[in-house]
Scaffold this active site. Structure first.
Site, PDB file in Angstrom:
ATOM      1  N   THR A 103       0.824  -1.216   0.000  1.00  0.00           N
ATOM      2  CA  THR A 103       0.000   0.000   0.000  1.00  0.00           C
ATOM      3  C   THR A 103       0.852   1.258   0.000  1.00  0.00           C
ATOM      4  OG1 THR A 103      -1.841  -1.060   1.105  1.00  0.00           O
ATOM      5  CG2 THR A 103      -1.687   1.306   1.374  1.00  0.00           C
ATOM      6  N   GLN A 160      -4.008 -21.600  18.491  1.00  0.00           N
ATOM      7  CA  GLN A 160      -4.772 -20.556  17.784  1.00  0.00           C
ATOM      8  C   GLN A 160      -4.841 -19.270  18.607  1.00  0.00           C
ATOM      9  OE1 GLN A 160      -8.665 -22.171  16.799  1.00  0.00           O
ATOM     10  NE2 GLN A 160      -7.783 -23.926  15.766  1.00  0.00           N
TER      11      GLN A 160
HETATM   12  N1  ASP Z   1      -2.681  -5.510   0.350  1.00  0.00           N
HETATM   13  C1  ASP Z   1      -1.618  -4.621   0.769  1.00  0.00           C
HETATM   14  C2  ASP Z   1      -0.326  -5.428   0.785  1.00  0.00           C
HETATM   15  O1  ASP Z   1      -0.135  -6.219   1.646  1.00  0.00           O
HETATM   16  C3  ASP Z   1      -1.933  -4.059   2.111  1.00  0.00           C
HETATM   17  C4  ASP Z   1      -0.910  -3.081   2.670  1.00  0.00           C
HETATM   18  O2  ASP Z   1       0.215  -2.951   2.210  1.00  0.00           O
HETATM   19  O3  ASP Z   1      -1.275  -2.408   3.652  1.00  0.00           O
HETATM   20  O4  ASP Z   1       0.495  -5.256  -0.072  1.00  0.00           O
END
Ligand code: ASP
Length: 343
Positions: free
Chosen positions: A16, A278
């Site tokens: 992200t 878990q």
């Molecule tokens: N889907 C993204 C990833 O893991 C989520 C993130 O980076 O916050 O690359």
């Protein structure tokens, strides 16, 4: 290394932090580092020499494969003598797996390897990415008495530094995405960065070694009330190297004689069965309850307080490194190799 100005290598893998909205699909997609760079002018102001190496095709971390882990370790090996520390920019979804894997793939590590990312892209005004990246660089560059303060594979996120192989992602929503329930934080960043020196591993002086062999014939079998005999028979009869038994509480499973027969038969074929709870917090204690006594008898071994991520990546590493040496692997699984379990 250790000249006056620390030399830091940023490894950019995507996630992200480096994503922008695709105008057509409106989905977030990682872009090249050059596009990202202009959103972080602060990088010029940091008192460190910063180099960047980017993955040819930055990716969402849900897409990470074992060759991507190898790529990261290989870049670290290439630059190991040249730089003082590493920052790995990575998606948050599987960051805990990659950090755990990298911790096992590098033996006798002596340098900071700090993973970070963000919950909001760097191009968004409210991004958490800038603070995460800038402080991660500061931590990777930090020294005391001319030695790195954190010679560990760590995750820095939302003001806290964690040992990488002790973390799990518990929030998809909040900036504070990670936790380390069984091991204290390595540092807290406020006005100053407060290092928890007693929790940080001190680098040993042995030669650093890099391992690339990973054995991925592994399954996770989660306990849930009412799982079928058919499912258990299917999973445990497969030609696997190891199965993580994801149990309840202190490492408990139902008292089903047919299930113990299945486990015992797999154990007799040298399939390693590792007991991981878990529960996020606490440790497997086989024998504490009647519901785990039989597991011990059929050869299931305790994973203590390891995270699922640490258990899977430790199995992959040991299976690759000690191929066919089942008892050696079982012995090492129960020891702390990189601070991943409490003994
Ligand atoms: N889907 C993204 C990833 O893991 C989520 C993130 O980076 O916050 O690359």
């Amino acid at each position: 290394m250790l000249q006056d100005k620390p030399h830091i290598l940023i490894l950019y893998t995507g996630g992200t932090i480096g994503s922008f909205e695709d105008p057509e699909s409106r989905s977030l997609m990682p872009v090249e580092f050059s596009q990202l760079h202009k959103f972080i002018p602060e990088l010029q102001l940091i008192d460190a020499t910063i180099e960047v190496v980017a993955m040819a095709q930055p990716k969402d971390s849900s897409d990470m494969q074992l060759d991507d882990w190898r790529w990261i370790v290989n870049q670290i090996e290439k630059y190991y003598k040249k730089v003082d520390g590493f920052v790995v920019l990575h998606g948050t979804d599987t960051m805990t797996y990659t950090a755990s894997a990298v911790s096992f793939m590098i033996e006798h590590n002596q340098k900071p390897i700090v993973f970070t990312g963000s919950q909001l892209p760097i191009g968004k005004i409210r991004t958490d990415g800038k603070e995460n990246l800038i402080t991660a660089i500061e931590i990777a560059a930090a020294r005391w008495d001319n030695k790195p303060i954190v010679p560990e594979v760590a995750i820095y996120f939302e003001h806290t530094l964690y040992r990488g192989n002790r973390t799990n992602k518990f929030s998809a929503e909040h900036f504070n995405a990670y936790q380390s329930p069984n091991y204290p934080a390595l540092a807290q960043a406020g006005v100053t960065i407060d290092y928890n020196f007693s929790a940080i591993h001190s680098a040993d002086r042995k030669d650093t070694t890099f391992f690339y062999e990973l054995q991925n014939d592994i399954a996770v079998f989660p306990m849930f009330p009412g799982f079928s005999k058919k499912l258990a028979q299917h999973i445990f009869s497969m030609p696997l190297f190891a199965i993580v038994l994801h149990t309840y509480g202190f490492g408990n499973a139902p008292i089903l004689p047919w299930f113990f027969d299945i486990l015992s038969e797999a154990n007799s074929r040298d399939v390693i069965i590792l007991n991981i709870t878990q529960c996020q917090q606490g440790s497997v204690q086989m024998g504490k309850y009647i519901t785990s006594v039989e597991l011990q008898k059929v050869g299931v071994i305790s994973g203590a307080d390891m995270t699922l991520e640490a258990a899977i990546t430790k199995l992959m590493h040991l299976g690759g490194r000690y191929h066919g040496q089942t008892s050696r692997i079982k012995e090492l699984l129960q020891q702390s190799l990189r601070g991943e379990l409490t003994r």
